[in-house]
Design a protein around this motif. Structure first.
Motif, PDB file in Angstrom:
ATOM      1  N   SER A 168       0.839  -1.200   0.000  1.00  0.00           N
ATOM      2  CA  SER A 168       0.000   0.000   0.000  1.00  0.00           C
ATOM      3  C   SER A 168       0.865   1.238   0.000  1.00  0.00           C
ATOM      4  O   SER A 168       1.900   1.298   0.667  1.00  0.00           O
ATOM      5  CB  SER A 168      -0.914   0.007   1.233  1.00  0.00           C
ATOM      6  N   GLN A 169       0.422   2.237  -0.732  1.00  0.00           N
ATOM      7  CA  GLN A 169       1.117   3.514  -0.762  1.00  0.00           C
ATOM      8  C   GLN A 169       0.783   4.349   0.479  1.00  0.00           C
ATOM      9  O   GLN A 169       1.516   5.260   0.824  1.00  0.00           O
ATOM     10  CB  GLN A 169       0.727   4.276  -2.036  1.00  0.00           C
ATOM     11  N   SER A 170      -0.321   4.027   1.126  1.00  0.00           N
ATOM     12  CA  SER A 170      -0.768   4.770   2.305  1.00  0.00           C
ATOM     13  C   SER A 170      -0.452   3.985   3.568  1.00  0.00           C
ATOM     14  O   SER A 170      -0.939   2.875   3.761  1.00  0.00           O
ATOM     15  CB  SER A 170      -2.276   5.033   2.220  1.00  0.00           C
ATOM     16  N   GLY A 171       0.343   4.576   4.457  1.00  0.00           N
ATOM     17  CA  GLY A 171       0.649   3.926   5.717  1.00  0.00           C
ATOM     18  C   GLY A 171      -0.556   3.843   6.632  1.00  0.00           C
ATOM     19  O   GLY A 171      -0.772   2.839   7.317  1.00  0.00           O
ATOM     20  N   ALA A 172      -1.379   4.894   6.655  1.00  0.00           N
ATOM     21  CA  ALA A 172      -2.576   4.885   7.498  1.00  0.00           C
ATOM     22  C   ALA A 172      -3.533   3.785   7.063  1.00  0.00           C
ATOM     23  O   ALA A 172      -4.158   3.118   7.900  1.00  0.00           O
ATOM     24  CB  ALA A 172      -3.263   6.245   7.433  1.00  0.00           C
ATOM     25  N   LEU A 173      -3.636   3.587   5.758  1.00  0.00           N
ATOM     26  CA  LEU A 173      -4.496   2.509   5.268  1.00  0.00           C
ATOM     27  C   LEU A 173      -3.927   1.153   5.682  1.00  0.00           C
ATOM     28  O   LEU A 173      -4.680   0.230   6.011  1.00  0.00           O
ATOM     29  CB  LEU A 173      -4.622   2.589   3.745  1.00  0.00           C
ATOM     30  N   CYS A 174      -2.609   1.037   5.691  1.00  0.00           N
ATOM     31  CA  CYS A 174      -1.981  -0.205   6.156  1.00  0.00           C
ATOM     32  C   CYS A 174      -2.414  -0.526   7.583  1.00  0.00           C
ATOM     33  O   CYS A 174      -2.750  -1.671   7.906  1.00  0.00           O
ATOM     34  CB  CYS A 174      -0.456  -0.075   6.116  1.00  0.00           C
ATOM     35  N   VAL A 175      -2.402   0.490   8.446  1.00  0.00           N
ATOM     36  CA  VAL A 175      -2.783   0.286   9.843  1.00  0.00           C
ATOM     37  C   VAL A 175      -4.227  -0.195   9.932  1.00  0.00           C
ATOM     38  O   VAL A 175      -4.542  -1.146  10.658  1.00  0.00           O
ATOM     39  CB  VAL A 175      -2.594   1.587  10.646  1.00  0.00           C
ATOM     40  N   ALA A 176      -5.119   0.463   9.171  1.00  0.00           N
ATOM     41  CA  ALA A 176      -6.533   0.095   9.207  1.00  0.00           C
ATOM     42  C   ALA A 176      -6.750  -1.315   8.666  1.00  0.00           C
ATOM     43  O   ALA A 176      -7.516  -2.109   9.237  1.00  0.00           O
ATOM     44  CB  ALA A 176      -7.341   1.107   8.404  1.00  0.00           C
ATOM     45  N   VAL A 177      -6.093  -1.647   7.570  1.00  0.00           N
ATOM     46  CA  VAL A 177      -6.242  -2.967   6.959  1.00  0.00           C
ATOM     47  C   VAL A 177      -5.702  -4.047   7.888  1.00  0.00           C
ATOM     48  O   VAL A 177      -6.293  -5.119   8.038  1.00  0.00           O
ATOM     49  CB  VAL A 177      -5.530  -3.005   5.588  1.00  0.00           C
ATOM     50  N   LEU A 178      -4.583  -3.761   8.528  1.00  0.00           N
ATOM     51  CA  LEU A 178      -3.992  -4.725   9.449  1.00  0.00           C
ATOM     52  C   LEU A 178      -4.934  -5.010  10.620  1.00  0.00           C
ATOM     53  O   LEU A 178      -5.136  -6.161  11.015  1.00  0.00           O
ATOM     54  CB  LEU A 178      -2.658  -4.189   9.955  1.00  0.00           C
TER      55      LEU A 178
END
Length: 711
Positions: free
Chosen positions: A157-167
């Motif tokens: 993912s290019q978005s770190g915040a999205l990574c946190v949410a997806v995780l």
């Protein structure tokens, strides 16, 4: 890139003893994940962090390390990176933010980091990223909270915040990952590099990605086309609207390209595109747990009529089909079910169904040779033991060599059943449409993988002749070539067009018309007028010298009155084409990331009003060209309705391929448009053409500096 995803040693530069700081969290995550290699916290103040002795400087490492994670303020990153290169680091993750996403100084600093990484062949992930997780290596080199389960899904993912949410979502849903990667600003390692690595990763069965921009579209397509033949790639592209594109730019420092070009790139390289995050993971569950279906035929077993109808509706909206069962299968169902149950597709077991009836029905329907995959819908009812039903379905599914999906409606009291399905590798969905959508994507992906190789043709053309026209325009400072100027390029590329000639007076127009033969068309010829309809600059069906002279003076006088500022070269006299011809448009515009984006649709004013257009990226294969024509909603008008003759589709394909070739040959041509192309049962004639040229060389107006957003 084993030093990045399976290192034997990791240094954390900027490690901290203060709980809650990023440098502390990274060290804790590495240890909690069970990493078996060496871990070196690096901090000027020394001491210990999580029981590990701290190294006071990078130089004191006194050895090479596979992977270093940098989590220090921006102004310290470059020096740390240089010191790591000195000790022989192989891969670096830069967590630190404040680079091109912030300001020009950050952009310069990031550029220097990237240049150093490439020069010394160091893998650089980030900057401005969350880090990465590699399940097989038991490595969590990130500052995310928690460790995901191991699995077969590779995610970037290019978005770190999205990574946190997806995780967080994945851990709650029990979804596992093989690799979990935050790309950040993509200074060196980008989505193309991740596709290449994950495509060869034996731990990864399906690849997921979220991107906001793609820097080098051509490289991305090359990697994606190669990898998608081995395993599915499912991606979400943000920044699809003007508002989203602006947000993407401010968020990552990236400039979003044409979404239509991105859609065409995904389609041509086999990437499955989704618009919603839930679709991303609904498809991931299917692809990571089931084999591809051999066809579109879907058998449905349910205990409730309503959900069965919803599944049937979803099939009707997709490429899936619901076949009629064979007589033997219907007979077997009749013997096991109550007399008032539905024996046909979908099979309705009724609300009194139990685990045994589910198991028997799934076994019978699953063995029908006309069924390629199976959807089992379970709706909660009084007394129904969901865990027992799940066990019966899971056991039976193991006997069926076909994909089996389950729709388990309702959440209360279903956790045990969901665990049973997960253990058996059967994807579970809350609603029928989600399951059918996933199955449809799997079938379409299987069909895409099995398609024959593409056929590319390079037509004969006079490149030197066309180059003379383009270079002459650039020397004179003209940005646009209108019809009477562009027709030499049309001729050079072997594109048929109606006979025509430029007239500078009414008498000359009449003489040319006499040579061409009546009826003729007159069009205003001015290098500053692109759309002749704006000045009412076209007359058709002229049948005599008197009509031609009158039309000439009328057109030129009207244009001079409406546009006194423009130069009028005269009028183009053109042979009239058969009235039975239909108008289409063929064009391209150069996208900054993916190159020439070709378009096809109905011509004339229809393209502006109906926007019934198909898109592909150059170079265009014969199959791509044919798909473009069949894709538009108005295809049947070209095929012929109510006794009308079909047009010459081969001729249209030829025009598209020659336009694609023109776009590839001349980066100086920023956009080109043939509108209309008059198509009939015998031919396709380019009746009008316009082109925009720019200087792509040093000192010129580069194509990449222009906005490319076809409407």
């Amino acid at each position: 890139m084993d030093s990045l995803f399976a290192p034997t040693s990791v240094a954390v530069v900027g490690a901290s003893s203060v709980s809650g700081k990023i440098g502390n969290t990274i060290v804790a995550n590495i240890l909690q994940a069970g990493f078996k290699g060496e871990v070196f916290p690096v901090n000027l103040h020394g001491g210990s962090i999580h029981g590990l002795a701290v190294v006071k400087s990078i130089a004191e490492l006194n050895r090479s390390v596979d992977l270093a994670v940098i989590a220090v303020p921006r102004n310290m990153v470059l020096n740390c990176f240089k010191e790591l290169i000195e000790v022989g680091v192989r891969s670096v993750i830069v967590i630190s933010a404040g680079f091109k996403e912030v300001d020009h100084d950050g952009w310069l600093l990031e550029s220097e980091l990237a240049e150093l990484a490439r020069k010394h062949e160091v893998n650089l992930l980030g900057p401005n990223c969350l880090g990465l997780i590699s399940s097989a290596a038991r490595l969590n080199a990130s500052f995310a909270t928690g460790n995901p389960l191991p699995g077969k899904i590779g995610f970037f993912s290019q978005s770190g915040a999205l990574c946190v949410a997806v995780l967080d979502w994945a851990m709650g849903a029990g979804v596992g990952f093989s690799k979990f990667i935050s790309l950040g600003n993509k200074a060196v390692l980008d989505e193309a590099a991740m596709l290449e690595y994950l495509g060869n990763d034996p731990e990864t069965k399906v690849i997921l990605g979220y991107v906001e921009n793609i820097d080098d579209g051509r490289v991305f397509m090359e990697h994606a086309a190669r990898v998608s033949m081995k395993k599915p790639i499912i991606m979400m592209k943000a920044g699809t609207t003007p508002a989203g594109a602006r947000a993407a730019s401010s968020h990552t420092g990236a400039v979003a390209g044409s979404d239509k070009a991105c859609a065409a790139a995904f389609r041509q390289s086999g990437v499955i595109r989704v618009d919603r995050l839930d679709d991303l993971f609904n498809l991931a569950k299917a692809f990571s747990s089931q084999e591809l279906p051999l066809g579109p035929n879907l058998g449905i077993v349910t205990n409730a009529g309503g959900p069965g109808i919803l599944a049937a509706d979803a099939c009707g909206e997709s490429g899936m089909r619901m076949p009629t069962f064979s007589p033997d299968i219907i007979g077997d169902l009749q013997r096991m079910l109550p007399g008032y149950a539905s024996l046909y597709n979908p099979v309705d077991l009724l609300g009194t169904a139990d685990a045994e009836s589910y198991g028997r029905a799934v076994r019978i329907v699953g063995h029908d040779p006309g069924v390629n995959s199976l959807l089992v819908i379970v709706a909660p009812s009084a007394g129904l033991d969901l865990a027992a039903v799940a066990g019966a379905i899971a056991e039976t599914a193991g006997e069926i060599p076909k994909p089996v999906f389950c729709c388990l409606m309702g959440r209360r009291n279903s956790e045990k059943a969901r665990e049973i399905f997960a253990s058996a590798g059967i994807p579970v969905y809350d609603f029928p449409k989600q399951a059918v959508r996933a199955m449809d994507c799997m079938y379409r992906y299987a069909a895409w993988k099995g398609r024959p190789p593409r056929t590319y043709i390079i037509p004969e053309r006079d490149v030197d002749g066309a180059r003379d026209v383009v270079e002459s325009a650039l020397r004179s400072g003209r940005a646009e070539l209108v019809e009477f100027q562009a027709r030499d390029i049309v001729t050079a590329y072997g594109l048929p067009s109606p006979e025509s000639d430029l007239a500078r007076s009414g008498d000359e127009a009449a003489a040319i018309a006499g040579q061409l033969g009546y009826p003729v068309v007159l069009k205003i010829a001015s290098p500053e007028i692109s759309h002749k309809s704006d000045v009412d600059g076209v007359r058709v069906g002229l049948n005599s010298a008197e009509e031609v002279r009158a039309a000439f003076w009328d057109i030129t006088a009207r244009t001079q009155r409406l546009r006194p500022d423009v130069y009028i070269a005269g009028c183009l006299v053109q042979q009239m084409v058969s009235p039975g011809s239909r108008e289409v448009i063929v064009g391209f515009r150069r996208d900054r990331q993916f190159g020439p984006l070709l378009m096809f649709g109905l011509g004339g004013v229809h393209v502006e009003i109906l926007k019934d257009i198909s898109f592909r990226l150059a170079p265009l294969s014969v199959e791509d060209a044919g798909d473009m024509v069949r894709e538009i909603r108005s295809y049947m008008l070209l095929k012929g309705v109510r006794g009308g003759e079909p047009v010459d589709f081969d001729a249209i394909t030829d025009v598209l391929i020659r336009m694609s070739c023109l776009a590839e040959d001349f980066p100086e041509i920023y956009e080109a448009e043939f509108n209309p192309v008059l198509v009939s049962a015998e031919e396709a004639l380019v009746a009008d053409a316009r082109m925009t040229v720019v200087d792509p060389g040093p000192g010129g107006a580069t194509v990449r500096g222009l906005v490319a957003e076809p409407e």
